[in-house]
Design an enzyme around this catalytic site. Structure first.
Site, PDB file in Angstrom:
ATOM      1  N   LYS A 150      12.025 -38.041 -56.161  1.00 40.46           N
ATOM      2  CA  LYS A 150      10.692 -38.629 -56.159  1.00 40.46           C
ATOM      3  C   LYS A 150       9.705 -37.499 -55.928  1.00 40.46           C
ATOM      4  O   LYS A 150       9.528 -37.017 -54.812  1.00 40.46           O
ATOM      5  CB  LYS A 150      10.571 -39.680 -55.064  1.00 40.46           C
ATOM      6  CG  LYS A 150       9.262 -40.445 -55.115  1.00 40.46           C
ATOM      7  CD  LYS A 150       9.292 -41.637 -54.186  1.00 40.46           C
ATOM      8  CE  LYS A 150       8.092 -42.537 -54.374  1.00 40.46           C
ATOM      9  NZ  LYS A 150       6.816 -41.907 -54.054  1.00 40.46           N
ATOM     10  N   GLU A 172      16.928 -40.032 -59.499  1.00 40.05           N
ATOM     11  CA  GLU A 172      15.938 -38.986 -59.785  1.00 40.05           C
ATOM     12  C   GLU A 172      15.241 -38.593 -58.486  1.00 40.05           C
ATOM     13  O   GLU A 172      15.101 -39.421 -57.606  1.00 40.05           O
ATOM     14  CB  GLU A 172      14.821 -39.521 -60.711  1.00 40.05           C
ATOM     15  CG  GLU A 172      15.271 -40.077 -62.008  1.00 40.05           C
ATOM     16  CD  GLU A 172      14.275 -41.103 -62.554  1.00 40.05           C
ATOM     17  OE1 GLU A 172      13.064 -40.942 -62.363  1.00 40.05           O
ATOM     18  OE2 GLU A 172      14.755 -42.078 -63.156  1.00 40.05           O
ATOM     19  N   CYS A 191      -0.650  -4.063 -20.243  1.00 35.18           N
ATOM     20  CA  CYS A 191      -0.633  -5.526 -20.390  1.00 35.18           C
ATOM     21  C   CYS A 191       0.820  -5.959 -20.554  1.00 35.18           C
ATOM     22  O   CYS A 191       1.511  -5.515 -21.483  1.00 35.18           O
ATOM     23  CB  CYS A 191      -1.461  -5.945 -21.597  1.00 35.18           C
ATOM     24  SG  CYS A 191      -1.289  -7.696 -22.017  1.00 35.18           S
ATOM     25  N   LYS A 242      13.281 -42.915 -49.152  1.00 31.51           N
ATOM     26  CA  LYS A 242      12.409 -41.834 -48.674  1.00 31.51           C
ATOM     27  C   LYS A 242      13.121 -40.875 -47.720  1.00 31.51           C
ATOM     28  O   LYS A 242      14.028 -41.271 -46.993  1.00 31.51           O
ATOM     29  CB  LYS A 242      11.184 -42.434 -47.958  1.00 31.51           C
ATOM     30  CG  LYS A 242      10.344 -43.357 -48.813  1.00 31.51           C
ATOM     31  CD  LYS A 242       9.588 -42.645 -49.910  1.00 31.51           C
ATOM     32  CE  LYS A 242       8.272 -42.078 -49.479  1.00 31.51           C
ATOM     33  NZ  LYS A 242       7.173 -42.969 -49.256  1.00 31.51           N
ATOM     34  N   LEU A 287       6.598 -48.634 -56.170  1.00 33.84           N
ATOM     35  CA  LEU A 287       8.000 -48.837 -55.822  1.00 33.84           C
ATOM     36  C   LEU A 287       8.130 -49.339 -54.397  1.00 33.84           C
ATOM     37  O   LEU A 287       7.338 -48.968 -53.526  1.00 33.84           O
ATOM     38  CB  LEU A 287       8.752 -47.502 -55.903  1.00 33.84           C
ATOM     39  CG  LEU A 287       8.963 -46.899 -57.284  1.00 33.84           C
ATOM     40  CD1 LEU A 287       9.466 -45.465 -57.148  1.00 33.84           C
ATOM     41  CD2 LEU A 287       9.970 -47.724 -58.063  1.00 33.84           C
ATOM     42  N   TYR A 294       5.752 -13.743 -76.700  1.00 34.27           N
ATOM     43  CA  TYR A 294       5.022 -15.010 -76.767  1.00 34.27           C
ATOM     44  C   TYR A 294       3.510 -14.731 -76.792  1.00 34.27           C
ATOM     45  O   TYR A 294       2.784 -15.265 -77.618  1.00 34.27           O
ATOM     46  CB  TYR A 294       5.381 -15.891 -75.564  1.00 34.27           C
ATOM     47  CG  TYR A 294       4.697 -17.235 -75.581  1.00 34.27           C
ATOM     48  CD1 TYR A 294       5.300 -18.341 -76.165  1.00 34.27           C
ATOM     49  CD2 TYR A 294       3.423 -17.396 -75.041  1.00 34.27           C
ATOM     50  CE1 TYR A 294       4.675 -19.568 -76.206  1.00 34.27           C
ATOM     51  CE2 TYR A 294       2.774 -18.614 -75.081  1.00 34.27           C
ATOM     52  CZ  TYR A 294       3.409 -19.693 -75.665  1.00 34.27           C
ATOM     53  OH  TYR A 294       2.766 -20.901 -75.708  1.00 34.27           O
ATOM     54  N   LYS A 307      17.120 -46.409 -60.058  1.00 33.56           N
ATOM     55  CA  LYS A 307      16.719 -47.456 -60.996  1.00 33.56           C
ATOM     56  C   LYS A 307      17.961 -48.019 -61.662  1.00 33.56           C
ATOM     57  O   LYS A 307      18.865 -47.253 -62.032  1.00 33.56           O
ATOM     58  CB  LYS A 307      15.809 -46.884 -62.084  1.00 33.56           C
ATOM     59  CG  LYS A 307      14.498 -46.341 -61.564  1.00 33.56           C
ATOM     60  CD  LYS A 307      13.746 -45.563 -62.619  1.00 33.56           C
ATOM     61  CE  LYS A 307      12.546 -44.872 -61.968  1.00 33.56           C
ATOM     62  NZ  LYS A 307      12.025 -43.785 -62.772  1.00 33.56           N
TER      63      LYS A 307
END
Ligand code: IVH
Length: 785
Positions: free
Chosen positions: A123, A121, A451, A321, A82, A35, A297
């Site tokens: 979020k 989907e 220590c 959420k 939303l 590429y 949706k």
């Protein structure tokens, strides 16, 4: 059309296609190097024919001249937000409103209602953008802004690698507004923060801020340098309808080269939506990007139109959420912990707060530089973030909420555990072989094993699985042993008696016997594990292996001078000094003596490693002395001319001038005029001789280990031995064991379940062994499993 023009068009079409396969289909069709080659060819042709450069060329993703402000853009179709759902009941409520709104039968506790089709989907947590295509060409990019008016960020969106500058295929509406999220992957975010930190720049609290900060740059060249990605979740203004479902729209956009989520799914009824929410929730940490929920949706566009909007939210969509990963809380205090090497680390004590479902009351602050970078004061309100399995972190101070009585964080002058002095050491960061002093500082308690905190950690490390591997001695037991005064150095473990152990909490007759047996068993140990177990600052497993393999005996490791240690791969001057000062410390010497007196049998190869022997040359030694203005080339010239260090030291100016230019010749003479420099150089040379080296052997090729120079990769699960063991065996034959497959890999050992690494190895036509063949191969080199 001339030949250059024709080739330019060909290259653009080919690069666009590869981009599409790579970013949209996730099926790269050519190696990166190929590429790059095509890309460079196009760049060169365009540079030679600037009149042929077009806006949609893949070379044009580099950003343009900086702007002084963004211009405003009006959204023909408003960009909405939303409604949110946090609980399952909110979701049932949403489904009921949709069902009623569409005049469909609503079910009851026993079901019976209509099942609406929803698209599901993730979020994504980034920022919303609108991309306007006219006749298939990207003509404008804009932020959401307040939903009605946004900012024109066309130049910036053009730099986002997976946003098509031109649509693929045909059949797109003349005007097509693609909407979606620009975000930063977790890996991209980590990488960006690391580079920012290195460059002394500002770091970002989370991938969302990083994405927003990167996209809204007036200087689009900065945007171009940031790892941004785009994912489409819908359309805005269109001159013709595309499909009659939301998913139909997205799939059609995908064929035009627009990236859409791999997690896009159709759910029949709210039950399947909730399954999707749970499934993604379980995979949340493993996803390569951050999400803050999932979006449902109504799939039918006709049904969406029927339902319409309420205020600024569609009635046909909802965000379900996940628990937030960031919360606000108060910094109550900063305490200091003492680690194994004495490093004194600040720890934040927080007012307990629930973050992503877990109560957090402490967070590490790493070091005082981090405290300074955050500008942290006790009493501050801070943002705590708990991403996935990562330990909670303080990512930001909310300075506006700083109380009047906030106190600065101060490093204690004496160790909070043993009261010894806390010493400040400047951190020396090495960059490309040359030393650069960095701003950073570490604070260390000088108490060492006197220590309690360091002693406990040192013993926990000493007995750990990858070190001396003493099974049955957990952290709690080590703490007890230290607290009761039974153990004051690792050597004391070997003097423990049955009576002492059986009295410890959690121990009974059998477990005490087992522990004693495990302690006795650990006495036979490889040199590498023993060195690692000692817990020398900056010496991890890899460095321990290098030390063992190169120097071949504990005595040589103990005696090695810093200049000699720097011959070892990946050992810089700083680590060399840590090693040296560990072994010259009288207390450490005492502990090692006691360990050996307890009958420890260190297994070593006895001889110097072949690779090390081959690398120690006079030229190399002269280079390592860092004589001002004399580089490796000059050092080699000196070695070639004089053949021994003594001869270099004694050379007169004329002789020296035959080897080097005046300035360097002067520098060499000046360097050796200094008694200390002379002594150090001679001591290093003497040590190399004592170790059995001869400068005469310089040119002679030393016979290396059988697999020297080869890189091997282990993949899949191994059944006859653990991966660690397989790695040890390969390394003992001189091979390097790497984590990823490349053209430089010599051989891949693939056990059952091997995945992408095996595929890549086959693609590259590399040698591949299954475990049986590998065991046979080891057998051929005299290694039994
Ligand atoms: S749909 C009319 N889908 O969330 C529907 N939004 O809270 C508008 N977001 O501004 C948005 N992933 O930035 C939708 N799959 C997704 C999304 C998504 C992330 C963001 C978007 C929007 C915000 C709304």
């Amino acid at each position: 059309m001339n030949a250059a023009e024709k080739r330019i068009l060909e290259l653009r079409a080919e690069l666009d296609l590869h981009n599409y396969r790579y970013y949209v289909l996730d099926e790269p069709s050519i190696p990166d190097a190929e590429y790059d080659r095509l890309f460079q060819e196009l760049k060169a042709l365009e540079a030679a024919n600037p009149q042929l450069i077009s806006h949609d060329s893949p070379t044009q993703r580099v950003g343009g001249a900086a702007l002084s402000a963004f211009t405003q853009v009006r959204h023909e179709v408003p960009m909405l937000s939303l409604g949110n759902a946090f609980e399952e009941t909110d979701m049932h409520e949403f489904d009921r409103r949709v069902t009623e709104g569409l005049d469909l039968p609503v079910g009851d506790l026993f079901g019976g209602g209509a099942e609406v089709e929803y698209s599901c989907e993730p979020k994504l947590d980034g920022l919303a953008v609108s991309l306007l295509y006219q006749d298939g060409l990207l003509v404008r990019g804009a932020t959401r802004g307040d939903g009605t008016t946004g900012e024109d960020i066309s130049v910036n969106v053009r730099t986002v690698r997976n946003i098509p500058l031109k649509l693929q295929g045909s059949g797109w509406p003349a005007t097509l507004e693609v909407r979606g999220e620009v975000y930063m992957s977790k890996a991209g975010f980590e990488r960006l923060n690391a580079t920012q930190l290195e460059a002394g720049g500002k770091t970002f609290a989370n991938p969302r801020n990083a994405a927003a900060g990167s996209l809204r740059q007036l200087d689009s060249k900065i945007t171009a340098s940031r790892p941004l990605e785009f994912c489409c979740y819908g359309i805005g203004q269109v001159s013709a309808d595309i499909a009659d479902t939301h998913i139909g729209n997205l799939l059609q956009l995908k064929t035009w080269g627009v990236p859409v989520s791999r997690e896009l799914k159709l759910a029949k009824g709210i039950g399947e939506c909730l399954d999707y929410y749970r499934d993604i929730g379980e995979r949340r940490n493993a996803l390569p990007y951050e999400i803050d929920g999932v979006v449902f949706k109504v799939n039918s566009i006709a049904a969406q139109r029927e339902l319409g909007f309420r205020a600024r939210e569609p009635r046909w969509a909802i965000a379900h959420k996940f628990p937030a990963m960031e919360e606000l809380t108060e910094l109550l205090d900063v305490e200091f912990q003492v680690g194994r090497t004495g490093a004194v680390t600040p720890v934040a004590r927080l007012k307990p707060v629930k973050v992503a479902g877990v109560t957090v009351s402490n967070a590490t602050l790493h070091n005082m530089d981090e405290v300074a970078r955050l500008g942290l004061m006790i009493g501050d309100t801070v943002i705590i973030r708990r991403a996935g399995d990562v330990i909670p972190q303080v990512v930001q101070v909310v300075t506006e909420r700083r109380p009047a009585d906030a106190r600065p964080v101060q490093i204690p002058e004496s160790c909070p555990v043993c009261g010894s002095h806390v010493e400040r050491t400047q951190l020396i960061k090495r960059s490309k072989g040359r030393e650069t002093i960095s701003e950073g500082a570490v604070y260390r308690c000088v108490g060492r094993l006197a220590c309690g905190a360091q002693l406990k950690q040192a013993i926990i490390h000493f007995v750990s699985r990858r070190a001396m591997d003493i099974e049955g001695l957990g952290e709690k037991s080590v703490e007890q042993l230290v607290d009761e005064g039974l153990v004051s150095s690792p050597a004391d473990l070997y003097g423990l008696t049955f009576e002492q152990i059986v009295d410890l909490e959690g121990f009974a007759e059998l477990s005490s016997k087992n522990l004693l047996a495990a302690i006795a068993d650990s006495k036979r140990q490889s040199l590498a594990r023993f060195i690692y177990a000692l817990g020398i600052p900056d010496v991890g497993e890899e460095t321990a292996k290098v030390l063992a393999r190169s120097l071949g005996s504990l005595e040589r490791v103990q005696q090695a001078l810093p200049q000699v240690l720097t011959y070892l791969p990946d050992v810089g001057l700083e680590v060399a000094h840590e090693i040296r000062s560990f072994f010259t410390d009288s207390h450490n010497q005492q502990v090692i003596k006691q360990l050996l007196a307890h009958g420890l049998e260190i297994q070593d190869q006895g001889e110097l490693g072949a690779e090390f022997a081959a690398s120690t040359t006079l030229g190399g030694l002269l280079d390592k002395l860092h004589i001002p203005s004399v580089g490796p080339g000059g050092a080699q010239k000196l070695a070639d001319k004089f053949g021994s260090l003594q001869a270099v030291i004694e050379a007169d100016w004329l002789d020296m001038r035959q080897a080097l230019p005046e300035k360097q010749a002067n520098a060499v003479r000046e360097f050796f005029a200094n008694e200390d420099n002379r002594q150090q150089a001679l001591a290093a040379e003497q040590q190399l001789r004592d170790f059995g080296m001869h400068w005469q052997s310089e040119k002679k090729v030393v016979e290396g280990l059988p697999l020297a120079g080869q890189t091997w990769v282990l993949t899949g699960s191994l059944e006859l031995m653990s991966r660690d063991i397989a790695k040890d065996k390969l390394e003992s034959l001189g091979a390097k064991v790497a984590g990823s497959v490349s053209a430089k890999t010599y051989c891949v050992v693939a056990g059952p379940g091997a995945g992408s690494k095996l595929v890549k190895a086959n693609e590259l036509g590399l040698k591949v062994l299954d475990e049986q063949a590998f065991v046979a191969f080891l057998g051929g080199h005299g290694i039994t499993v």
